[in-house]
Design a protein around this motif. Structure first.
Motif, mmCIF file in Angstrom:
data_model
loop_
_atom_site.group_PDB
_atom_site.id
_atom_site.type_symbol
_atom_site.label_atom_id
_atom_site.label_comp_id
_atom_site.label_asym_id
_atom_site.label_seq_id
_atom_site.Cartn_x
_atom_site.Cartn_y
_atom_site.Cartn_z
ATOM 1 N N ALA A 391 -18.435 -31.718 -43.991
ATOM 2 C CA ALA A 391 -17.170 -31.378 -44.659
ATOM 3 C C ALA A 391 -16.383 -32.622 -45.086
ATOM 4 C CB ALA A 391 -16.324 -30.531 -43.707
ATOM 5 N N ASP A 392 -16.579 -33.740 -44.338
ATOM 6 C CA ASP A 392 -15.798 -34.955 -44.605
ATOM 7 C C ASP A 392 -16.772 -36.148 -44.692
ATOM 8 O OD1 ASP A 392 -13.785 -36.847 -44.792
ATOM 9 O OD2 ASP A 392 -13.261 -36.803 -42.664
ATOM 10 N N PRO A 393 -17.630 -36.158 -45.737
ATOM 11 C CA PRO A 393 -18.704 -37.163 -45.752
ATOM 12 C C PRO A 393 -18.211 -38.553 -46.161
ATOM 13 C CG PRO A 393 -18.811 -35.826 -47.738
ATOM 14 C CD PRO A 393 -17.673 -35.277 -46.916
ATOM 15 N N PRO A 394 -18.845 -39.610 -45.629
ATOM 16 C CA PRO A 394 -18.528 -40.971 -46.101
ATOM 17 C C PRO A 394 -19.041 -41.147 -47.525
ATOM 18 C CG PRO A 394 -19.809 -40.993 -44.036
ATOM 19 C CD PRO A 394 -19.853 -39.604 -44.559
ATOM 20 N N PRO A 395 -18.484 -42.089 -48.285
ATOM 21 C CA PRO A 395 -19.016 -42.346 -49.639
ATOM 22 C C PRO A 395 -20.485 -42.788 -49.532
ATOM 23 C CG PRO A 395 -16.967 -43.572 -49.227
ATOM 24 C CD PRO A 395 -17.366 -42.958 -47.934
ATOM 25 N N ARG A 396 -21.227 -42.637 -50.611
ATOM 26 C CA ARG A 396 -22.657 -42.985 -50.617
ATOM 27 C C ARG A 396 -22.860 -44.439 -50.165
ATOM 28 N NH1 ARG A 396 -27.508 -41.447 -52.412
ATOM 29 N NH2 ARG A 396 -28.784 -42.958 -53.533
ATOM 30 N N GLY A 397 -23.831 -44.641 -49.265
ATOM 31 C CA GLY A 397 -24.115 -46.002 -48.781
ATOM 32 C C GLY A 397 -23.149 -46.474 -47.711
ATOM 33 N N ARG A 398 -22.225 -45.592 -47.310
ATOM 34 C CA ARG A 398 -21.277 -45.934 -46.238
ATOM 35 C C ARG A 398 -21.482 -45.003 -45.053
ATOM 36 N NH1 ARG A 398 -16.756 -49.075 -48.252
ATOM 37 N NH2 ARG A 398 -17.832 -50.771 -49.327
ATOM 38 N N ASP A 494 -20.438 -54.944 -41.450
ATOM 39 C CA ASP A 494 -20.326 -55.279 -42.869
ATOM 40 C C ASP A 494 -19.382 -54.316 -43.581
ATOM 41 O OD1 ASP A 494 -21.983 -57.392 -42.720
ATOM 42 O OD2 ASP A 494 -23.595 -56.583 -43.987
ATOM 43 N N GLU A 495 -19.527 -53.026 -43.263
ATOM 44 C CA GLU A 495 -18.680 -52.004 -43.884
ATOM 45 C C GLU A 495 -17.216 -52.216 -43.492
ATOM 46 O OE1 GLU A 495 -18.303 -47.117 -43.996
ATOM 47 O OE2 GLU A 495 -20.216 -48.032 -43.460
ATOM 48 N N VAL A 496 -16.985 -52.541 -42.210
ATOM 49 C CA VAL A 496 -15.613 -52.794 -41.732
ATOM 50 C C VAL A 496 -15.027 -54.007 -42.454
ATOM 51 C CG1 VAL A 496 -14.308 -53.623 -39.716
ATOM 52 C CG2 VAL A 496 -15.883 -51.689 -39.478
ATOM 53 N N ALA A 497 -15.848 -55.056 -42.643
ATOM 54 C CA ALA A 497 -15.370 -56.267 -43.335
ATOM 55 C C ALA A 497 -14.978 -55.954 -44.779
ATOM 56 C CB ALA A 497 -16.453 -57.342 -43.302
ATOM 57 N N ALA A 498 -15.734 -55.041 -45.425
ATOM 58 C CA ALA A 498 -15.415 -54.671 -46.810
ATOM 59 C C ALA A 498 -14.142 -53.827 -46.873
ATOM 60 C CB ALA A 498 -16.588 -53.895 -47.417
ATOM 61 N N LEU A 499 -13.962 -52.926 -45.888
ATOM 62 C CA LEU A 499 -12.800 -52.024 -45.890
ATOM 63 C C LEU A 499 -11.532 -52.715 -45.388
ATOM 64 C CD1 LEU A 499 -14.551 -48.884 -44.369
ATOM 65 C CD2 LEU A 499 -13.535 -48.982 -46.641
ATOM 66 N N PHE A 500 -11.694 -53.591 -44.385
ATOM 67 C CA PHE A 500 -10.525 -54.258 -43.757
ATOM 68 C C PHE A 500 -10.776 -55.764 -43.725
ATOM 69 C CE2 PHE A 500 -11.313 -50.111 -41.688
ATOM 70 C CZ PHE A 500 -10.181 -49.431 -42.103
ATOM 71 N N PRO A 501 -10.678 -56.416 -44.887
ATOM 72 C CA PRO A 501 -11.064 -57.838 -44.964
ATOM 73 C C PRO A 501 -10.240 -58.750 -44.057
ATOM 74 C CG PRO A 501 -10.062 -57.072 -47.031
ATOM 75 C CD PRO A 501 -10.282 -55.870 -46.189
#
Length: 724
Positions: A391-398, A494-501
């Motif tokens: 119901a609450d999917p992450p964006p593709r590749g995330r 890596d995902e955290v670094a992209a979202l919260f630099p």
């Protein structure tokens, strides 16, 4: 011939049975004496045993050789000798293999007062090679024997010796006899809540009275179990007796040592695989003499020869890492209870999520259960919510759902800390070729190679095989076609670094926290507020107390639910409960987000509703219906060989000759899920029996009559925890 002119000895070689000798010329030796026995041209360390307890081949008196000498150390006491026998019998292991755990290197027995160790001086030699550079980088701040430094630096002994000659490493004389400071039970008594005080009073009384008394200390995370059992430790210290506290992970010792020092004014004596030779020698001698008053250690500390043990505590008693998976495959929780029984002392199993086996013992009245139902002080249990990934999917590749990302954002805005939990080391659990679909598999194991970006390596988590990621696919030669599949902690980082630099992150896994010093550094940074987001594996699920950590995100709650493992659901429940317990341990309210594709699965539903009792009742009932542990018994028989045919033939022979016994079934043989491990082909059989059946005797007789090639290994895992 008089009894005292013949002594029975177990030498520390599991290929040999008990042997008879004459006593040494200069001394009488009693059972438990540690001696040196001649065997051909060799000299072996051994322990004198009661002859009536161990049959040995009768040898004429005149052919007996005398023992060379007895060591001047206290003998192995009768309760520990009985424990060695019980462990060998229950886990179908050679007596010598169990006995070896009670005796470290023979140098501890010699009692050398000083030993020469080496450490870096900080000087750089004129001639530098890549190996010398690697050695100096890796042993910075370390000290040890030449061999220990070479192992730590992954270089040859010659490289270390060359650096000694060049003046880059210097010799240090270390005393191995310095006494350890004595913890003071009156140093800083805690301010206990009413529930804690009631439990502590009962534990103190049990220690003062002596006698075997098993307790299950069952308290929610953050309820102050440690402070409660510290009161039992204090009572044992007042009685002048020794205590042993078992911890499941070496990395956990650091926060524990700090709490212990704050309560008793000094650190306990530590025992784990990270100790240097001289530290092991010093600790072993102090334990044997009774000078080491409180020992905190990994599972192997259970077999040490304590002079006067008054209490055993097993902290995080549900932890599966208490089960030894190679060598003698014992479970430290169960052996701890048996040692307490043989020593006639109390034992405390402490856990926020006790194993079904322990709960059953409490229900049957064998263990006395002490409950701490609330968190200490004003801290409350966190709110737990399921995030439905459909119901609450992450964006593709995330991999992080929008609602979890929003919650991390709010947490950082408030200057609080967040923890993301994923029980997968590395960057991605599987690497494949985009062009031809080739999957990278370990050459030694039936396991996928795991990408580790931080070290630019593909690694096997089972045998340790590593290789650099190739530029081209080895199957179709396509360049730059390799893609990682699925997330590991590095990929989440890596995902955290992209979202919260701007967020400061830390990855906590056994790859990054491999020593107590590394754990101490991590704890220091968290407490100082130098870290905003922790991304970690099960290493972060237990033992840590960070008051400013208010958000926990479980990245993939479904991960532990597959694999057909008997304890999969229970283990997932325990892990997620434990990691949830890291949130909101101070005055601030904690929140937990559990990402799942199956929010209605019983484990997830029980976590969200907080209905631990309902979950355990259903799991227990399912086990009872299937006659699975603790209501039935299991034993795994693992056959392995470098030769596939030899392994298969031996497994078939074992399967074919399985005895027909009432209330026992044998399943298999079949290739193990990890059909190849460290270059050995593996087959498994599973024995399922009624609780009342002495399954060890059956297996001993059955396997004892068979012969198989020397290239084949047959291991029996009683009460298995791993089914791989």
């Amino acid at each position: 011939m008089g009894a005292m002119s013949r002594v029975r000895v177990i030498v520390l070689n599991s290929a040999l049975g008990p042997l008879d000798y004459r006593p040494p010329k200069d001394a009488a030796v009693a059972p438990g004496s540690i001696v040196v026995a001649p065997l051909g041209p060799r000299q072996l360390v051994g322990v004198v045993w009661e002859a009536e307890r161990l049959p040995a081949e009768e040898v004429e008196a005149k052919r007996l050789r005398p023992l060379l000498h007895a060591y001047d150390v206290p003998p192995i006491a009768a309760p520990l000798r009985r424990l060695v026998e019980w462990t060998a019998d229950y886990y179908l292991a050679p007596l010598a293999s169990v006995l070896r755990m009670t005796l470290p290197s023979s140098s501890a027995l010699d009692g050398a007062r000083t030993v020469i160790e080496y450490r870096a001086t900080g000087e750089v030699p004129g001639r530098m090679t890549p190996q010398r550079e690697q050695a100096l980088e890796r042993i910075a701040g370390r000290q040890g024997l030449v061999r220990e430094l070479a192992l730590a630096a992954d270089v040859s002994d010659g490289v270390i010796r060359g650096l000694v000659k060049a003046g880059a490493i210097a010799a240090v004389e270390v005393s191995v006899e310095d006494p350890f400071p004595v913890p003071d039970p009156a140093y800083a008594p805690p301010d206990l809540s009413e529930a804690q005080d009631t439990a502590a009073t009962e534990l103190r009384a049990a220690v003062a009275d002596g006698g075997f008394a098993p307790f299950l200390l069952d308290g929610v995370t953050g309820s102050g179990k440690t402070e409660v059992y510290f009161e039992a430790v204090a009572e044992a210290l007042r009685q002048g007796r020794q205590c042993l506290v078992l911890l499941p992970e070496i990395a956990l010792t650091e926060p524990f040592l700090k709490r212990f020092s704050a309560r008793f004014g000094t650190e306990p004596v530590a025992w784990h695989s990270g100790l240097r030779q001289s530290q092991r020698r010093r600790a072993w001698r102090a334990i044997a003499s009774g000078d080491a008053r409180v020992v905190v250690g990994a599972r192997s500390s259970l077999f040490l020869p304590y002079r006067d043990l008054g209490l055993i505590v097993v902290d995080e008693a549900h932890e599966t890492s208490f089960k030894q998976e190679d060598g003698v495959q014992y479970h430290a929780r169960d052996v701890a209870v048996m040692r307490a029984k043989l020593e006639a002392i109390p034992v405390i199993l402490a856990s926020a999520t006790p194993a079904i086996e322990s709960r059953q013992m409490a229900e049957a009245g064998v263990y006395r259960e002490l409950k701490l139902p609330a968190r200490y002080g004003c801290a409350t249990l966190p709110d737990i919510a399921a995030v439905d990934l459909i119901a609450d999917p992450p964006p593709r590749g995330r991999w992080l759902a929008p609602s979890l990302v929003a919650a991390i954002d709010e947490t950082l805005e408030r200057d609080e800390q967040a923890l993301l939990f994923l029980n997968r080391r590395g960057y991605a659990p599987l690497t494949l070729c985009r062009a031809c679909g080739h999957r990278f598999q370990c050459p030694n194991c039936t396991a996928w190679m795991v990408e580790h970006r931080l070290t630019a390596r593909l690694a096997c988590h089972h045998c340790g095989h590593v290789m650099p990621p190739p530029r081209a696919c080895p199957e179709c030669n396509e360049e730059n076609s390799l893609v990682p599949c699925g997330p590991g902690v590095e990929r989440i980082a890596d995902e955290v670094a992209a979202l919260f630099p701007d967020a400061r992150t830390a990855i906590v896994t056994s790859d990054t926290i491999w020593s107590p010093a590394k754990a101490a550094e991590f704890v220091g940074r968290m407490e100082a507020g130098d870290i905003d987001i922790v991304i970690g594996t099960q290493l972060v699920t237990k033992g840590y107390h960070f008051p400013n950590l208010t958000l926990v995100g479980v990245v993939d709650a479904d991960l532990g639910l597959s694999g057909g493992d008997l304890r999969a659901a229970e283990r997932s429940f325990q892990q997620i409960s434990q990691v949830s317990g890291r949130a909101g341990r101070g005055e601030k309210l904690g929140r937990v987000f559990v990402q799942t594709h199956e929010p209605k699965a019983p484990v997830i539903a029980a976590l969200v509703s907080g209905d631990a009792e309902g979950f355990y009742a259903a799991e227990t009932e399912a086990r009872r219906d299937a006659a699975m542990p603790p209501f039935g018994r299991l034993a795994g028989i693992i056959v392995s060989s470098e030769d596939l045919n030899a392994a298969t033939e031996t497994a078939r022979l074992i399967g074919r000759t399985a005895p027909s016994v009432d209330q026992m079934a044998v399943f298999g043989p079949a290739p193990a899920p990890l059909a190849m491990l460290r270059g050995r082909h593996r087959q498994r059989l599973l024995v399922h029996a009624a609780r009342s059946l002495d399954v060890q005797d059956v297996i001993r007789d059955w396997l004892g009559k068979l012969d198989w090639p020397r290239t084949v290994r047959v291991a029996v895992d009683v009460d298995p925890y791993s089914f791989l």
